[in-house]
Design a protein around this motif. Structure first.
Motif, PDB file in Angstrom:
ATOM      1  N   THR A  87       0.836  -1.201   0.000  1.00  0.00           N
ATOM      2  CA  THR A  87       0.000   0.000   0.000  1.00  0.00           C
ATOM      3  C   THR A  87       0.871   1.251   0.000  1.00  0.00           C
ATOM      4  O   THR A  87       2.099   1.180   0.094  1.00  0.00           O
ATOM      5  N   ILE A 290      -5.732  -3.937  -8.116  1.00  0.00           N
ATOM      6  CA  ILE A 290      -4.374  -4.188  -7.622  1.00  0.00           C
ATOM      7  C   ILE A 290      -3.448  -4.191  -8.839  1.00  0.00           C
ATOM      8  O   ILE A 290      -3.720  -4.890  -9.822  1.00  0.00           O
ATOM      9  N   LYS A 305      -1.924  -1.629  -3.979  1.00  0.00           N
ATOM     10  CA  LYS A 305      -3.292  -1.134  -3.840  1.00  0.00           C
ATOM     11  C   LYS A 305      -3.307   0.349  -4.177  1.00  0.00           C
ATOM     12  O   LYS A 305      -2.960   1.183  -3.349  1.00  0.00           O
TER      13      LYS A 305
END
Length: 431
Positions: A87, A290, A305
């Motif tokens: 992330t 993704i 992400k």
């Protein structure tokens, strides 16, 4: 590639200045979109994924540490879903050392929907694939690289235009209009500039394009453009209706995120967003997108992400009616910030309102402003349109989905973010 000599010269100048290979990459991009089978694309991406993962695992100490913290040990994986998802926090928590410095060719800054800048380090091969991905979208409408284009831009495109950037605009044939100041005089000047300079297309924020098209409608002004290309915001169907009537052209919505390397575009059939398989592998997990930048040897955007969602639940791998073999995602449902919770905790997405209002020519624009105990649906329309019309038509439909008090209003102020973007859903408590 049968590009005009003028375009080739301009791209070569850009390549020389940036030490990139955009001209040869674009040549391949045009050929690739009709060339390969599904199996060949899947094999290419599988091999590229293994190479980029191995590269960062062996050369990037911080990425190895991250994998260890996630208790990942199977470097001989057979399914990419075994690799931990990454992330923005990974890059924010390691701002100075998440990259492999010897492979950094260009550093960019992406604010995204959060408004918090993310430092994005790109390798030479990755940055060389950026504009070819956008040019391939332009090609849908017959717009060539370095054709004259007007950009209706906020900070991520506009960026205060330094002298160096203005030289780039000159070479790239961009005429830039700030999305922050679309007053009637600015819009009239943009209209005249499009005609006088024989500009072929418009590229910009969806909301800024809508403001311009509304201006054309209000003043009954007509243009003949090859195409309009929207970006950065959830698509508004009315944009396409107005463009066909007042600019005699189609609208191609585009999708991209340089942090992760994805670039997608609609074709004239509007049956999904064609993806740049050469640079990016895209997965859909519970409607969340993704992405993996297969070419970025500088930073590990691996199973990243990006914060975007799609209404589809899988990648479309069938050949499109247009003949392109590029894989597709069904739609871009928006950013995570395009959701709001009702009082029962259910997540309501802006896509719901898109579907409800789609095709209603009385609605010029709308915005959802939500609070903990209420939401307000603000509809922009002609002043003579009755509020009761919208209330009678839409209150029952919205009430079935939105389990909280709500009201419909007309022609209240449309709020924008500090970065110039206009969200469909906005938190009233912090706006």
């Amino acid at each position: 590639m049968n590009l005009p000599l003028n375009s080739k010269i301009r791209i070569r100048i850009l390549d020389y200045a940036r030490k990139t290979t955009q001209l040869s990459v674009y040549d391949q991009y045009l050929e690739n979109q009709y060339k390969y089978s599904k199996e060949e694309i899947e094999l290419y991406q599988k091999n590229k994924f293994q190479l980029i993962f191995r590269h960062h695992y062996e050369n990037n100490e911080i990425y190895r540490k991250f994998l260890k913290e996630q208790r990942f040990t199977n470097t001989a994986f057979t399914d990419i879903k075994e690799i931990p998802v990454i992330t923005r926090d990974y890059f924010k928590n390691n701002p100075d050392n998440h990259m492999i410095k010897s492979f950094v060719h260009k550093t960019k800054y992406s604010g995204g929907s959060t408004g918090i800048p993310l430092t994005v380090h790109l390798s030479r091969e990755s940055i060389s694939n950026f504009w070819p991905g956008i040019w391939r979208a332009f090609n849908v409408c017959g717009v060539e690289p370095c054709d004259k284009i007007m950009m209706l831009a906020g900070p991520s495109l506009y960026n205060n235009r330094s002298f160096k950037r203005r030289i780039y605009d000159l070479v790239a044939n961009f005429t830039v209009v700030s999305a922050f100041d679309l007053t009637p005089p600015v819009l009239l000047n943009a209209y005249n500039t499009l005609i006088n300079n024989k500009i072929k297309a418009i590229y910009g924020y969806t909301s800024a394009v809508l403001v311009f098209l509304n201006y054309l409608e209000e003043n009954n002004l007509k243009l003949n453009l090859k195409g309009i290309f929207t970006t950065s915001e959830t698509f508004i169907p009315r944009v396409r209706q107005l463009a066909r009537k007042y600019c005699n052209c189609d609208v191609i919505d585009t999708y991209g995120a340089n942090d992760g390397g994805v670039s997608g575009f609609e074709c004239n059939y509007h049956t999904g967003y064609h993806l740049n398989f050469e640079r990016c592998l895209v997965e859909i997990v519970d409607h969340e997108i993704i992405i993996t930048d297969l070419l970025n040897t500088a930073s590990p955007f691996i199973r990243y992400k990006v914060g975007d969602f799609t209404s589809g639940d899988h990648i479309i791998t069938d050949k499109c009616e247009c003949g392109r073999v590029l894989f597709r995602i069904q739609s871009i449902a928006g950013r995570i910030h395009d959701f709001f919770p009702d009082i029962n905790g259910n997540k309501i997405h802006s896509e719901f309102f898109n579907r409800v209002f789609d095709g209603d020519e009385l609605i010029k624009q709308y915005q959802i402003k939500y609070f903990p105990d209420e939401c307000i649906v603000n509809i922009l329309c002609d002043k003579g349109t009755s509020l009761a019309h919208f209330q009678e038509k839409y209150m029952p439909v919205i009430g079935k989905r939105v389990k909280m008090p709500f009201k419909i209003v007309t022609n209240a102020e449309i709020l924008s973010l500090s970065n110039g973007k206009v969200p469909i859903v906005i938190n009233g408590a912090i706006s």
